[in-house]
Design a protein around this motif. Structure first.
Motif, short mmCIF file in Angstrom:
data_model
loop_
_atom_site.label_atom_id
_atom_site.label_comp_id
_atom_site.label_asym_id
_atom_site.label_seq_id
_atom_site.Cartn_x
_atom_site.Cartn_y
_atom_site.Cartn_z
N CYS A 132 -12.82 -9.54 0.43
CA CYS A 132 -13.37 -8.23 0.01
C CYS A 132 -14.89 -8.26 -0.01
CB CYS A 132 -12.84 -7.85 -1.36
SG CYS A 132 -11.04 -7.91 -1.51
N SER A 133 -15.49 -8.93 0.97
CA SER A 133 -16.93 -9.17 0.96
C SER A 133 -17.76 -7.98 1.43
CB SER A 133 -17.26 -10.39 1.83
OG SER A 133 -16.61 -11.55 1.34
N VAL A 134 -17.15 -7.03 2.13
CA VAL A 134 -17.92 -5.87 2.60
C VAL A 134 -18.02 -4.87 1.45
CG1 VAL A 134 -18.12 -4.04 4.32
CG2 VAL A 134 -17.14 -6.26 4.96
N GLN A 135 -19.16 -4.88 0.78
CA GLN A 135 -19.36 -4.11 -0.45
C GLN A 135 -20.69 -3.39 -0.42
OE1 GLN A 135 -19.11 -6.80 -3.80
NE2 GLN A 135 -17.19 -7.73 -3.11
N ARG A 136 -20.76 -2.31 -1.18
CA ARG A 136 -22.05 -1.65 -1.45
C ARG A 136 -22.11 -1.44 -2.95
NH1 ARG A 136 -19.26 1.65 -3.66
NH2 ARG A 136 -18.55 3.68 -2.93
N ARG A 137 -23.24 -1.79 -3.52
CA ARG A 137 -23.43 -1.72 -4.96
C ARG A 137 -22.28 -2.40 -5.69
NH1 ARG A 137 -24.56 3.94 -4.16
NH2 ARG A 137 -22.79 4.41 -5.50
N ARG A 138 -21.84 -3.52 -5.14
CA ARG A 138 -20.75 -4.35 -5.70
C ARG A 138 -19.41 -3.61 -5.75
NH1 ARG A 138 -23.48 -8.77 -7.20
NH2 ARG A 138 -25.62 -8.51 -7.90
N GLN A 139 -19.29 -2.55 -4.98
CA GLN A 139 -18.03 -1.83 -4.87
C GLN A 139 -17.45 -2.09 -3.47
OE1 GLN A 139 -16.71 0.00 -7.58
NE2 GLN A 139 -18.42 -1.05 -8.56
N LYS A 140 -16.19 -2.45 -3.42
CA LYS A 140 -15.56 -2.80 -2.15
C LYS A 140 -15.44 -1.58 -1.24
CE LYS A 140 -12.85 -6.15 -4.79
NZ LYS A 140 -11.54 -6.42 -5.41
N LEU A 141 -15.66 -1.82 0.04
CA LEU A 141 -15.59 -0.74 1.02
C LEU A 141 -14.59 -1.05 2.13
CD1 LEU A 141 -17.06 1.99 1.45
CD2 LEU A 141 -18.60 0.80 3.02
N LEU A 142 -14.49 -2.32 2.51
CA LEU A 142 -13.55 -2.77 3.53
C LEU A 142 -12.97 -4.11 3.09
CD1 LEU A 142 -14.13 -2.84 7.38
CD2 LEU A 142 -13.34 -4.89 6.20
N GLU A 143 -11.65 -4.23 3.17
CA GLU A 143 -10.97 -5.48 2.78
C GLU A 143 -10.10 -5.96 3.92
OE1 GLU A 143 -11.19 -2.86 -1.05
OE2 GLU A 143 -10.22 -2.58 0.92
N GLU A 144 -9.88 -7.27 3.97
CA GLU A 144 -9.10 -7.86 5.05
C GLU A 144 -8.18 -8.94 4.51
OE1 GLU A 144 -9.87 -10.32 9.24
OE2 GLU A 144 -11.41 -8.97 8.46
N ALA A 145 -6.98 -9.01 5.06
CA ALA A 145 -6.03 -10.06 4.70
C ALA A 145 -5.36 -10.58 5.97
CB ALA A 145 -4.96 -9.52 3.74
N PRO A 146 -5.21 -11.91 6.07
CA PRO A 146 -5.79 -12.92 5.19
C PRO A 146 -7.29 -13.03 5.41
CG PRO A 146 -4.79 -13.98 7.08
CD PRO A 146 -4.47 -12.51 7.20
N ALA A 147 -7.97 -13.82 4.57
CA ALA A 147 -9.41 -13.99 4.71
C ALA A 147 -9.72 -14.66 6.04
CB ALA A 147 -9.95 -14.83 3.56
N PRO A 148 -10.64 -14.09 6.82
CA PRO A 148 -10.93 -14.67 8.14
C PRO A 148 -11.66 -16.00 8.04
CG PRO A 148 -12.46 -12.90 7.65
CD PRO A 148 -11.43 -12.89 6.56
N ALA A 149 -11.38 -16.88 8.99
CA ALA A 149 -12.11 -18.15 9.15
C ALA A 149 -12.12 -18.98 7.87
CB ALA A 149 -13.54 -17.87 9.62
N LEU A 150 -11.04 -18.94 7.13
CA LEU A 150 -10.91 -19.77 5.94
C LEU A 150 -10.08 -21.00 6.31
CD1 LEU A 150 -11.73 -19.53 2.87
CD2 LEU A 150 -9.36 -18.83 2.46
N ARG A 151 -10.60 -22.18 6.03
CA ARG A 151 -9.85 -23.38 6.36
C ARG A 151 -8.51 -23.40 5.64
NH1 ARG A 151 -15.15 -25.97 6.00
NH2 ARG A 151 -14.70 -26.59 3.85
N GLU A 152 -7.48 -23.92 6.29
CA GLU A 152 -6.15 -23.94 5.69
C GLU A 152 -6.14 -24.75 4.40
OE1 GLU A 152 -2.39 -22.94 4.88
OE2 GLU A 152 -3.69 -22.07 6.42
N THR A 153 -6.90 -25.82 4.34
CA THR A 153 -6.95 -26.61 3.11
C THR A 153 -7.56 -25.79 1.97
OG1 THR A 153 -9.07 -27.54 3.86
CG2 THR A 153 -7.08 -28.85 4.26
#
Length: 449
Positions: A230-251
Motif C-alpha cells: 500500500c505504498s502509493v499514498q498521498r498525505r499518508r492516505q492510500k490511493l493504490l494497493e497491490e497484492a501480493p507485494a511486488p518484488a518481495l523475497r519469498e523468505t
C-alpha cells in the motif's frame, strides 16, 4: 450458512453495500442505517430494513453509539457489523454491543483497546517477537517530547497514540520543528480520536508499506491471506494497493506473514484484521499498527486467494470455526485496487463534493467495481470522498495493469472532480510498473510535474 439471522450494518457507502451483499448471500437479513444525507442511498434500498439514525454530520449519526444501539434494539438484530472507519475500532462501542447481548462482528473489546492504543500495540508486538521501529512511550506533556526525540535521533515521525489511517502524523527533523508542530498534532489527535496523547517513532527512509490480512476464529485458529503493498499514498492516505507485494523475497514474505500470525495469536485476536509493517530497502520489516477491522483494500486479497473476507467475518461471528487451513490458501495472480475519490489532485487532493451527473462503470474479465454511488447521487461533504474502488486482477502484473488501464479508459465520472485521470497516469508509469515504490514516491512524482 452461519449462526446469524439478522445483522445491523453500522456504516454507509460502498462498505455497507458490500456487507449487505455478503449477508444476503449467506441468507442473513441486513438492516441499514442512514443519516439525513443518505436517506435515498443505494445501500438503504438494498437492505431488508432501514433505520434513520440522525443528522448528516457523522457525529450526529454514524459516530453516535447510542443511535446505533437504539437502531439495533428496535430492529431485532442479533449482530452488528461496523465496517471500517466510524466506530469500527471503538472498544467502548464494541463493549456496549456485547452488553446488549448482541454480537459485535470484529475482535473482542479488550483487543480493540490494546491494539487501538499504539503504545500498547507496540509493547504487544515486542512481546510477540515482532520487530518494531524504535520509538518513545506515550507523551502527554509537551515538555517531555524534546528529550525523547534526542534519545531516538532525527528524523522522526510524531504520531497520535490513539490514531490510525495516517491521521495526526507529522515528520520532524529537529527539536525546533518538533516544538512547532506538536500543538497542532495534539489538537488533531484530540479532535479525531478524543485523545491528545502522542508518541515519537524513528523515520524509516524509502520504506514500503506492506500489510498482512488475517482471519481468526473463536477457537483461536489464525490464518493469513498473504500480503498487500500500500505504498502509493498521498498525505499518508492510500490511493493504490497491490497484492501480493511486488518484488518481495519469498523468505521475507514467509517471515512477515508468520510475524503477523504470531501477533494475532499473542493478543487473542478474533475475526478479520490486518497487521501493517514498514519494509526498508534491505527488506527489514517493522510493525506499525494493527487495523482491527475489515480494510478498504480487502477486495484485492479476495481476488488473489478466492476467499470472501466479509463472508468469513459473518461465519466467524456466527460461531463457525475457520474451514480454511493455511496450506490450502493459495496466492494466484496479481490484483490492484484503485481508489476513485471525489478529489482534485491538481488542488492538493481537495475534496469535491457535489452531484454525480454521469457515472459509467467499467467491466470485463478480471474487473470489479465496489461502490455505493449511482448516477444522480450526491457526494456529501460530511463523509469520506470515495466514489468507488476499481479492482483489477490478472495472471501477472503486466495483465493486471493492462486491465486497469482499459478499465480506467472506460471509467467516466461527471459533476465532480475525481482521481480517475491520475490513476490513468499512474498505471502507465514505468517506474511503478517496474516496482516496488516507497511511501513518498507519489509525492515526488507530483512535485516533479
Amino acid at each position: 450458512m452461519t449462526g446469524l439471522r439478522r445483522v445491523l450494518v453500522a456504516n454507509r457507502g460502498e462498505i455497507a453495500v458490500r456487507i449487505i451483499r455478503a449477508c444476503h448471500a449467506a441468507d442473513i437479513e441486513a438492516v441499514a442505517v442512514y443519516s439525513d444525507a443518505d436517506e435515498h442511498a443505494q445501500w438503504v434500498q438494498m437492505a431488508d430494513d432501514a433505520v434513520h439514525i440522525g443528522r448528516s454530520a457523522a457525529q450526529k449519526s454514524y459516530l453516535d453509539p447510542d443511535a446505533l444501539l437504539k437502531a439495533a434494539r428496535s430492529t431485532d438484530v442479533d449482530a452488528v457489523h461496523p465496517g471500517y472507519g466510524f466506530l469500527s475500532e471503538n472498544a467502548a462501542f464494541a463493549r456496549a454491543i456485547d452488553e446488549a447481548d448482541l454480537v459485535f462482528i470484529g475482535p473482542p473489546p479488550a483487543v480493540l483497546e490494546q491494539m487501538g492504543d499504539k503504545a500498547a500495540a507496540r509493547r504487544a508486538a515486542e512481546a510477540a517477537g515482532v520487530p518494531v521501529v524504535p520509538g518513545s512511550g506515550p507523551i502527554t506533556d509537551p515538555a517531555d517530547a524534546p528529550r525523547a526525540a534526542l534519545e531516538l535521533g532525527f528524523p522522526l515521525l510524531l504520531k497520535a497514540a490513539a490514531g490510525g489511517g495516517g491521521r495526526g502524523i507529522r515528520t520532524v527533523r529537529d527539536v525546533e520543528e518538533l516544538l512547532d508542530v506538536l500543538p497542532g498534532a495534539q489538537a488533531e489527535a484530540r479532535s479525531a480520536f478524543r485523545d491528545a496523547t502522542i508518541y515519537l517513532e524513528r523515520a524509516v527512509p524509502n520504506a514500503r508499506h506492506v500489510e498482512v490480512q488475517l482471519l481468526a476464529d473463536e477457537l483461536g485458529k489464525v490464518v493469513h491471506l498473504f500480503e498487500r503493498d500500500c505504498s502509493v499514498q498521498r498525505r499518508r492516505q492510500k490511493l493504490l494497493e497491490e497484492a501480493p507485494a511486488p518484488a518481495l523475497r519469498e523468505t521475507t514474505r514467509q517471515t512477515i506473514t508468520s510475524a503477523a500470525v504470531r501477533l494475532a495469536e499473542h493478543v487473542g485476536y478474533r475475526n478479520a484484521g490486518t497487521v501493517e509493517f514498514l519494509v526498508d530497502s534491505d527488506e527489514n520489516f517493522y510493525f506499525i499498527e494493527m487495523n482491527a477491522r475489515v480494510q478498504v483494500e480487502h477486495p484485492i486479497t479476495e481476488a488473489i486467494t478466492g476467499v470472501d473476507v466479509v463472508a468469513e467475518q459473518l461465519r466467524i461471528a456466527g460461531g463457525a470455526p475457520l474451514a480454511l487451513d493455511q496450506d490450502s490458501i493459495e496466492c494466484r495472480g496479481v490484483a490492484i485496487e484503485l481508489r476513485i475519490n471525489a478529489e482534485d489532485p491538481a488542488r492538493a487532493f481537495t475534496p469535491t463534493p457535489g452531484d454525480v451527473t454521469a457515472l459509467h462503470l467499467p467491466g470485463g474479465p478480471g474487473v470489479r467495481v465496489d461502490t455505493g454511488i449511482s448516477q444522480g447521487d450526491r457526494i456529501s461533504p460530511f463523509y469520506d470522498s470515495l466514489i468507488a474502488k476499481l479492482i483489477c486482477w490478472g495472471t501477472d502484473r503486466q495483465q493486471a495493469y493492462a486491465r486497469a488501464r482499459q478499465a480506467l479508459a472506460e471509467f467516466h465520472v461527471e459533476g465532480v472532480a475525481s482521481t480517475v485521470a491520475l490513476h490513468r497516469r499512474l498505471t502507465s508509469n514505468a517506474e511503478l510498473a517496474d516496482g516496488p515504490v516507497h511511501t513518498m514516491w507519489l509525492e515526488k512524482v507530483l512535485a516533479d510535474d
